[in-house]
Every structure is written in C-alpha cells, then in structure tokens.
Design an enzyme around this catalytic site. Structure first.
Site, PDB file in Angstrom:
ATOM      1  N   HIS A  19       0.866  -1.182   0.000  1.00  0.00           N
ATOM      2  CA  HIS A  19       0.000   0.000   0.000  1.00  0.00           C
ATOM      3  C   HIS A  19       0.901   1.229   0.000  1.00  0.00           C
ATOM      4  O   HIS A  19       1.315   1.719   1.047  1.00  0.00           O
ATOM      5  CB  HIS A  19      -0.911  -0.042   1.238  1.00  0.00           C
ATOM      6  CG  HIS A  19      -1.930   1.062   1.277  1.00  0.00           C
ATOM      7  ND1 HIS A  19      -3.138   0.938   1.931  1.00  0.00           N
ATOM      8  CD2 HIS A  19      -1.922   2.311   0.746  1.00  0.00           C
ATOM      9  CE1 HIS A  19      -3.820   2.071   1.803  1.00  0.00           C
ATOM     10  NE2 HIS A  19      -3.097   2.925   1.091  1.00  0.00           N
ATOM     11  N   HIS A  21       1.472   4.821  -2.422  1.00  0.00           N
ATOM     12  CA  HIS A  21       1.140   5.684  -3.568  1.00  0.00           C
ATOM     13  C   HIS A  21       2.439   6.320  -4.028  1.00  0.00           C
ATOM     14  O   HIS A  21       3.074   7.054  -3.252  1.00  0.00           O
ATOM     15  CB  HIS A  21       0.155   6.772  -3.147  1.00  0.00           C
ATOM     16  CG  HIS A  21      -1.121   6.223  -2.584  1.00  0.00           C
ATOM     17  ND1 HIS A  21      -2.259   6.079  -3.337  1.00  0.00           N
ATOM     18  CD2 HIS A  21      -1.425   5.749  -1.348  1.00  0.00           C
ATOM     19  CE1 HIS A  21      -3.224   5.558  -2.588  1.00  0.00           C
ATOM     20  NE2 HIS A  21      -2.738   5.341  -1.370  1.00  0.00           N
ATOM     21  N   HIS A 199      -9.381   1.073  -1.652  1.00  0.00           N
ATOM     22  CA  HIS A 199      -9.362   1.701  -0.330  1.00  0.00           C
ATOM     23  C   HIS A 199     -10.802   1.648   0.199  1.00  0.00           C
ATOM     24  O   HIS A 199     -11.744   2.017  -0.515  1.00  0.00           O
ATOM     25  CB  HIS A 199      -8.971   3.175  -0.433  1.00  0.00           C
ATOM     26  CG  HIS A 199      -7.509   3.419  -0.635  1.00  0.00           C
ATOM     27  ND1 HIS A 199      -6.789   2.842  -1.629  1.00  0.00           N
ATOM     28  CD2 HIS A 199      -6.638   4.207   0.070  1.00  0.00           C
ATOM     29  CE1 HIS A 199      -5.525   3.260  -1.549  1.00  0.00           C
ATOM     30  NE2 HIS A 199      -5.407   4.086  -0.533  1.00  0.00           N
ATOM     31  N   GLU A 202     -11.306   3.575   5.525  1.00  0.00           N
ATOM     32  CA  GLU A 202     -10.272   4.464   6.082  1.00  0.00           C
ATOM     33  C   GLU A 202     -11.025   5.546   6.868  1.00  0.00           C
ATOM     34  O   GLU A 202     -10.885   5.656   8.082  1.00  0.00           O
ATOM     35  CB  GLU A 202      -9.427   5.077   4.962  1.00  0.00           C
ATOM     36  CG  GLU A 202      -8.346   6.046   5.441  1.00  0.00           C
ATOM     37  CD  GLU A 202      -7.582   6.704   4.284  1.00  0.00           C
ATOM     38  OE1 GLU A 202      -8.066   6.674   3.133  1.00  0.00           O
ATOM     39  OE2 GLU A 202      -6.483   7.274   4.548  1.00  0.00           O
ATOM     40  N   ASP A 280       1.746   3.950   2.876  1.00  0.00           N
ATOM     41  CA  ASP A 280       0.749   4.814   2.231  1.00  0.00           C
ATOM     42  C   ASP A 280       1.421   5.959   1.456  1.00  0.00           C
ATOM     43  O   ASP A 280       1.593   5.848   0.242  1.00  0.00           O
ATOM     44  CB  ASP A 280      -0.245   5.344   3.271  1.00  0.00           C
ATOM     45  CG  ASP A 280      -1.607   5.698   2.705  1.00  0.00           C
ATOM     46  OD1 ASP A 280      -1.828   5.458   1.511  1.00  0.00           O
ATOM     47  OD2 ASP A 280      -2.453   6.206   3.464  1.00  0.00           O
ATOM     48  N   ASP A 281       1.757   7.038   2.140  1.00  0.00           N
ATOM     49  CA  ASP A 281       2.384   8.213   1.509  1.00  0.00           C
ATOM     50  C   ASP A 281       3.551   8.644   2.396  1.00  0.00           C
ATOM     51  O   ASP A 281       3.461   9.656   3.120  1.00  0.00           O
ATOM     52  CB  ASP A 281       1.358   9.345   1.386  1.00  0.00           C
ATOM     53  CG  ASP A 281       0.153   8.914   0.573  1.00  0.00           C
ATOM     54  OD1 ASP A 281       0.264   8.879  -0.667  1.00  0.00           O
ATOM     55  OD2 ASP A 281      -0.881   8.571   1.176  1.00  0.00           O
TER      56      ASP A 281
HETATM   57  N1  ADE Z   1      -4.290   8.853  -2.057  1.00  0.00           N
HETATM   58  C1  ADE Z   1      -3.086   8.884  -1.502  1.00  0.00           C
HETATM   59  N2  ADE Z   1      -3.142   8.483  -0.226  1.00  0.00           N
HETATM   60  C2  ADE Z   1      -4.436   8.163   0.033  1.00  0.00           C
HETATM   61  C3  ADE Z   1      -5.132   7.692   1.162  1.00  0.00           C
HETATM   62  N3  ADE Z   1      -4.540   7.450   2.327  1.00  0.00           N
HETATM   63  N4  ADE Z   1      -6.453   7.503   1.057  1.00  0.00           N
HETATM   64  C4  ADE Z   1      -7.082   7.766  -0.084  1.00  0.00           C
HETATM   65  N5  ADE Z   1      -6.465   8.208  -1.171  1.00  0.00           N
HETATM   66  C5  ADE Z   1      -5.155   8.414  -1.123  1.00  0.00           C
HETATM   67 ZN    ZN Z   2      -3.647   4.780   0.391  1.00  0.00          ZN
END
Ligand code: ADE
Ligand code: ZN
Length: 345
Positions: A19, A21, A199, A202, A280-281
């Site tokens: 997971h 991006h 997703h 969340e 994630d990011d």
């Molecule tokens: N795009 C990038 N990170 C995300 C996240 N945590 N949830 C939804 N879209 C995303």
């Molecule tokens: Zn994500």
C-alpha cells in the site's frame, strides 16, 4: 521504547509493501529539484517550509497538498526518478517486493500523457529488479472523487499497457464516493484480467468494505481500519482470508486514530485477520515501512512472533506466485528461530 533487538528483527525481516502511492513518496528535496528543472512554481520557499505545512486534519486536507505537489511531475524522467528514489530507499529497509499504486488521472487531467507516466514508473521497476534485487507490480488507481465515466476512460487508456499493471485500485476522498459508484469499471477491468483492490473503511463506514468485497470483488482491502465496528465483517475477513493493507502512521497523521496505541492492528491480528503494515504516503506521514513497523511495535508492544507474522502476511497478501510466497515465509520462520536461539543465550 523499541528495544534494539526488536529494531534488529524489523531490519532483518524480509518485507513486502502493498500500500504505497508513488506520488506520496515525493520528498520535498526532490520536489524542489524537479519543480525547478521544469519551471513549475511552488508556493513554498524551502523543503523545511513544505514539511511545516504537513499538518493535516483529515484525508482531504492531505489530498489538497498531495495533488498540488504532483503538478511538478511532467516528464517521463520525473516519474522514473520519483520511483527510483523510493525503490532505492526501501531496498535498504529489506523490502523485497512492492506493489505500487499510481494515480494516472492526477497527471492526465493536467495534459501529461498516460504513456509518459507509466513508462517512467515501469522502467524504474525494471531497473530496480536487476540493480537492487527488488521485485514490483503496478496497481492503477481510479480517483473516486471523479466520475465513473472518467475512470472508464482511464481504463481504456491503460489497456495497451495491461502487461505492466497487475490490478486496479480506488483511492482519493472516500466519504460520499462509495465503491458501488465504480461497479461497471471494475467489472470491465476484471474481465480484462486485472485483479482488484480498493481503499475502504479508512474514513468510510464498514459498509464501504462490504461493498468493495461484494460489488468490486476485491482481493484485499486497503486500510479497512473501521472493520472492527462490524464483528460479522471481521469474521468474514478472517474466514475468507481477505488481507488488510494497514498504514499506521498515515492513520495517525490523518487523524483516523488519535493515538497509535488505539490502532486496531493488534486486535485484528489477535482475531486472525491477515493484517499488513505499509506506509501509504511516506514522504507526508513521517516514515517508510521500517518506521511504520518500529512505531507500531512500540505503540502496541508487538512481540517477535507478531512482527514475523506481519512480515509473512505481507507476502501472503501480495500478488506474487505461491512458490515465492512459500520461500519468503520459510526464510522468515528461520530468522525467527535464529533470533529466539540467540536471545535464549
Ligand atoms: N491517495 C493517496 N493516499 C491516500 C489515502 N490514504 N487515502 C485515499 N487516497 C489516497
Ligand atoms: Zn492509500
């Protein structure tokens, strides 16, 4: 505090990241370098200024900055460099396999051809395999705040690159954009041979997770934090061995949880859910896979066995062949045995 033996085990464990991006790996220093090269103005003076702006109140407050920063990415080379920087970094964290999300619409809507985006990312993955020994797959995400017709257009653009993309996913603002909105585009994607993930749960309710399973027929759920609100759903995830790709530091930064100590990951592991740890990011949320493992271990007091289970789950939940999964699981069991032998002396 995480003891040094826990950190050593985390470092030694082979791991898969499922997971991630790619646009979320854009570190401020690289952002400045690429923006300058491309003549794209940034509203920040320095990398430190950018980092100071990373005070998020929820998912949307993060997405606003994330989409803004992505505007610096224009040429194939930019996508290559972004992807390469991530792969080089995580290969040093003993990440052996990655399944990377990319958001083509973030770029094609600005006039950047799909081809440039995917060529840059794909070629970095090819080079990483030969130069860093890390394997990878690509997952193409549809932006759920846009229409299904726009997602369809993107799917059609992707068809010539089918061999480079293993699955489709769904990301961006969750609330008000339920999985059922994308039923037809997922159906077409699956009929074209793509696997499916999404997703869900969340910020959205457990119902979104159920829809992703029943309507989009996903193989795993990205996040899934809110599944605990529905015990029957948790039982289903366990019985059907549907993995959750969880992202603890992301959940903390986006205020999905107020304290990592309240993160549901351990409860879900105890219940038998195939939970995994991901970043994630990472450029926005304060850590890559290793930092997520370390912070979660510390907050939830995870044992060596649980750390090994999380690493094994990451391979089990991945889209690599079964023989590869078995190889990694065996290596992890061996490593755990060795660390137990060492700590007994
Ligand atoms: N795009 C990038 N990170 C995300 C996240 N945590 N949830 C939804 N879209 C995303
Ligand atoms: Zn994500």
């Amino acid at each position: 505090m995480t003891t040094s033996s826990k950190k050593t085990l985390i470092d030694k464990l082979p791991k898969a990241e499922l997971h991630l991006h790619i646009e979320g790996t854009f570190e401020p220093e690289l952002m400045f370098e690429i923006a300058k090269r491309n003549g794209v103005p940034l509203r920040f003076m320095s990398a430190e200024d950018v980092r100071k702006a990373y005070q998020f109140t929820d998912l949307q407050s993060f997405l606003d900055i994330y989409y803004e920063a992505a505007k610096a990415l224009i040429h194939e080379r930019d996508f290559y460099e972004l992807t390469w920087a991530y792969l080089e970094k995580v290969s040093k964290q003993n990440v052996r396999h990655v399944e990377i999300f990319f958001d083509p619409q973030t770029h094609t809507d600005r006039g950047i051809p799909f081809e440039k985006v995917i060529n840059g990312i794909h070629h970095a993955l090819v080079d990483a395999k030969s130069k860093l020994g890390i394997s990878g797959h690509l997952i193409m995400c549809f932006l759920r705040h846009l229409s299904e017709a726009e997602a369809m257009k993107t799917l059609h653009e992707a068809l010539p690159y089918k061999d480079w993309i293993i699955a489709v996913g769904l990301d961006s603002g969750e609330i008000g954009n339920p999985p059922e909105k994308f039923a037809a585009v997922y159906e077409l994607a699956r009929s074209e041979g793509f696997l499916a993930v999404a997703h869900a749960g969340e910020e959205g309710s457990p119902e979104y997770i159920t829809q992703a399973l029943d309507i989009l027929k996903v193989r795993r759920i990205d996040h899934g934090v809110r599944c605990l609100e529905d015990p029957a759903l948790v039982k289903r995830l366990v019985d059907e061995r549907i993995p959750l790709t969880m992202c603890p530091l992301s959940n903390l930064k986006l205020k999905v949880v107020t304290d990592l100590k309240d993160h549901p990951l351990k409860k879900l592991l105890d219940a038998g859910v195939v939970a995994t740890i991901n970043s994630d990011d990472p450029a926005y949320f304060g850590g890559y896979v290793r930092e997520n493992f370390v912070a979660t271990q510390e907050a939830l007091n995870l044992t060596d066995d649980e750390l090994a289970t999380l690493a094994k789950n990451s391979f089990e939940a991945s889209f690599i062949p079964d023989e590869e999964k078995a190889k990694y699981k065996k290596a992890i069991d061996y490593l755990l045995e060795q660390s137990q032998v060492l700590s007994a002396h």
